[in-house]
Design a protein around this motif. Structure first.
Motif, short mmCIF file in Angstrom:
data_model
loop_
_atom_site.label_atom_id
_atom_site.label_comp_id
_atom_site.label_asym_id
_atom_site.label_seq_id
_atom_site.Cartn_x
_atom_site.Cartn_y
_atom_site.Cartn_z
N SER A 155 -65.32 -14.84 28.64
CA SER A 155 -64.50 -13.53 29.59
C SER A 155 -62.71 -14.60 28.59
O SER A 155 -62.39 -15.73 28.97
CB SER A 155 -64.13 -13.38 30.95
N ALA A 201 -60.98 -9.51 28.38
CA ALA A 201 -62.15 -9.25 27.65
C ALA A 201 -63.43 -9.78 27.87
O ALA A 201 -62.74 -11.04 28.37
CB ALA A 201 -61.92 -9.08 26.04
N THR A 202 -63.92 -9.21 28.72
CA THR A 202 -65.50 -10.16 29.10
C THR A 202 -66.35 -9.63 28.73
O THR A 202 -66.91 -8.40 28.10
CB THR A 202 -66.14 -9.86 30.94
N LEU A 203 -67.65 -10.21 28.05
CA LEU A 203 -69.42 -9.90 27.39
C LEU A 203 -70.09 -9.21 28.61
O LEU A 203 -70.04 -9.21 29.87
CB LEU A 203 -69.76 -11.76 27.51
N THR A 204 -70.03 -8.32 28.05
CA THR A 204 -70.70 -7.47 28.58
C THR A 204 -72.05 -8.29 29.81
O THR A 204 -72.31 -7.85 31.08
CB THR A 204 -71.89 -6.15 27.90
N PRO A 205 -72.45 -8.83 29.62
CA PRO A 205 -73.81 -9.26 30.37
C PRO A 205 -73.05 -10.66 32.37
O PRO A 205 -73.52 -10.29 32.96
CB PRO A 205 -74.36 -10.68 30.10
N TYR A 206 -71.75 -10.58 31.42
CA TYR A 206 -71.16 -11.71 32.66
C TYR A 206 -69.98 -10.25 33.38
O TYR A 206 -69.23 -10.60 34.29
CB TYR A 206 -70.09 -12.55 32.42
N ARG A 207 -69.81 -9.18 33.43
CA ARG A 207 -69.52 -7.78 34.09
C ARG A 207 -69.54 -8.37 35.31
O ARG A 207 -71.13 -8.30 35.43
CB ARG A 207 -68.87 -6.73 33.70
N TYR A 248 -63.36 -10.98 35.92
CA TYR A 248 -62.31 -11.12 35.35
C TYR A 248 -60.90 -10.91 36.11
O TYR A 248 -60.09 -11.26 35.89
CB TYR A 248 -62.34 -9.48 34.96
N VAL A 265 -66.37 -8.30 21.81
CA VAL A 265 -66.11 -6.98 23.03
C VAL A 265 -65.22 -5.70 22.40
O VAL A 265 -66.15 -4.88 22.62
CB VAL A 265 -65.56 -7.16 24.50
N PHE A 289 -62.33 -0.02 31.86
CA PHE A 289 -62.59 -0.93 32.32
C PHE A 289 -62.23 -1.42 32.87
O PHE A 289 -62.33 -2.36 34.26
CB PHE A 289 -63.02 -2.17 31.10
N SER A 290 -60.42 -2.09 32.61
CA SER A 290 -59.81 -2.80 33.85
C SER A 290 -58.28 -2.21 34.63
O SER A 290 -58.02 -3.10 35.60
CB SER A 290 -58.93 -3.78 32.56
#
Length: 277
Positions: A195, A214-220, A225, A158, A251-252
């Motif tokens: 994540s 961190a979270t993989l893009t398709p799961y945001r 998170y 990520v 992001f966070s």
């Protein structure tokens, strides 16, 4: 931390907000710099206001509470890394509220590179614990080294840049073997880690840090998170934490702000890397 931090009586809402940020910033400087930042170091050297922490594989981290003669202190560190070939990497974090004229220019001249700016977030742990994971997502603390490595590899994917998974695994396992409560948590769906992030209580204080989220893009955008943060914070509270802090990316930061944490200052990681031979 004084109860007056949450006293909004008197003045305008803007005045109350400014007072709270000022109070939180004072707590940050008093409790979350220097010793709190060098947990897990194999050696810590003191040079004037500088705390110079040595971690494994020749990594240095430089911190302080207040800085006199910024250019002179950077020159000290530059001389140290010039004289010691075992030092491979150095990180020096600047804070936007510090009075350190000329610091960034001195770091640049010494060969340091500025990273992406981050927001220092701080607030009550209890504001973060209300979220549950969406259907099909499981949250758990990782305790098996192979699973921990898989989560750290996902974080590397990520974040990009130089891989840190093996180094972080060694550091976490060493700190845990020394009795520290640092924990690595993950969110999984269909057996896949999507994540992950750490919770790091500060020994001797009511503070804990949340790191590495961190979270993989398709799961945001699904609340994963936020739920993972809640699980980590609940665990830290079971060890006595009342306050949570984090150096957050863009992001966070919005997630933590919506949960009630406040941006009290900014930070930029400046790094130096020894050229490959």
């Amino acid at each position: 931390m004084a109860s007056g931090l949450v006293d909004f009586q008197g003045g305008t809402p803007s005045d109350a907000y400014d007072r709270l940020v000022t109070d939180l910033l004072a707590e940050y400087d008093a409790h979350l710099r220097t010793a709190a930042e060098v947990q897990g170091a194999v050696d810590v050297r003191r040079r004037g206001p500088l705390w110079i922490a040595l971690f494994d594989r020749g990594r240095l981290f430089v911190t302080y509470q207040q800085l006199d003669d910024p250019a002179g202190r950077v020159a000290e560190v530059a001389a140290l890394i010039s004289d010691d070939d075992s030092i491979q990497q150095v990180e020096w974090k600047t804070r936007t509220h510090d009075r350190a004229p000329g610091l960034e220019a001195a770091l640049d001249c010494a060969g340091f590179t500025a990273g992406e700016p981050e927001s220092v977030m701080l607030g009550e742990a209890s504001t973060l614990i209300g979220s549950e994971p969406p259907t099909g997502v499981t949250l758990r603390r990782l305790t098996v080294p192979e699973e921990m490595r898989a989560a750290l590899d996902m974080q590397d994917a990520v974040f990009g840049g130089t891989p840190r998974a093996q180094r972080m695994l060694r550091e976490i396992l060493t700190r845990q073997s020394n009795g520290e409560n640092v924990e690595l948590w993950a969110a999984e769906t269909n057996g896949r880690i999507v994540s992950a992030g750490r919770i790091d209580p500060i020994a001797g204080t009511a503070f804990a840090g949340i790191w590495g989220g961190a979270t993989l893009t398709p799961y945001r955008g699904r609340g994963i998170y936020r739920a993972l943060t809640a699980a980590r914070v609940r665990s830290a509270m079971s060890h006595g934490a009342r306050w949570i802090h984090s150096d957050s990316t863009e992001f966070s930061r919005p997630i933590l702000e919506r949960a009630g944490l406040m941006r009290i200052t900014g930070t930029v990681p400046w790094t130096w890397q020894r050229p490959a031979r």
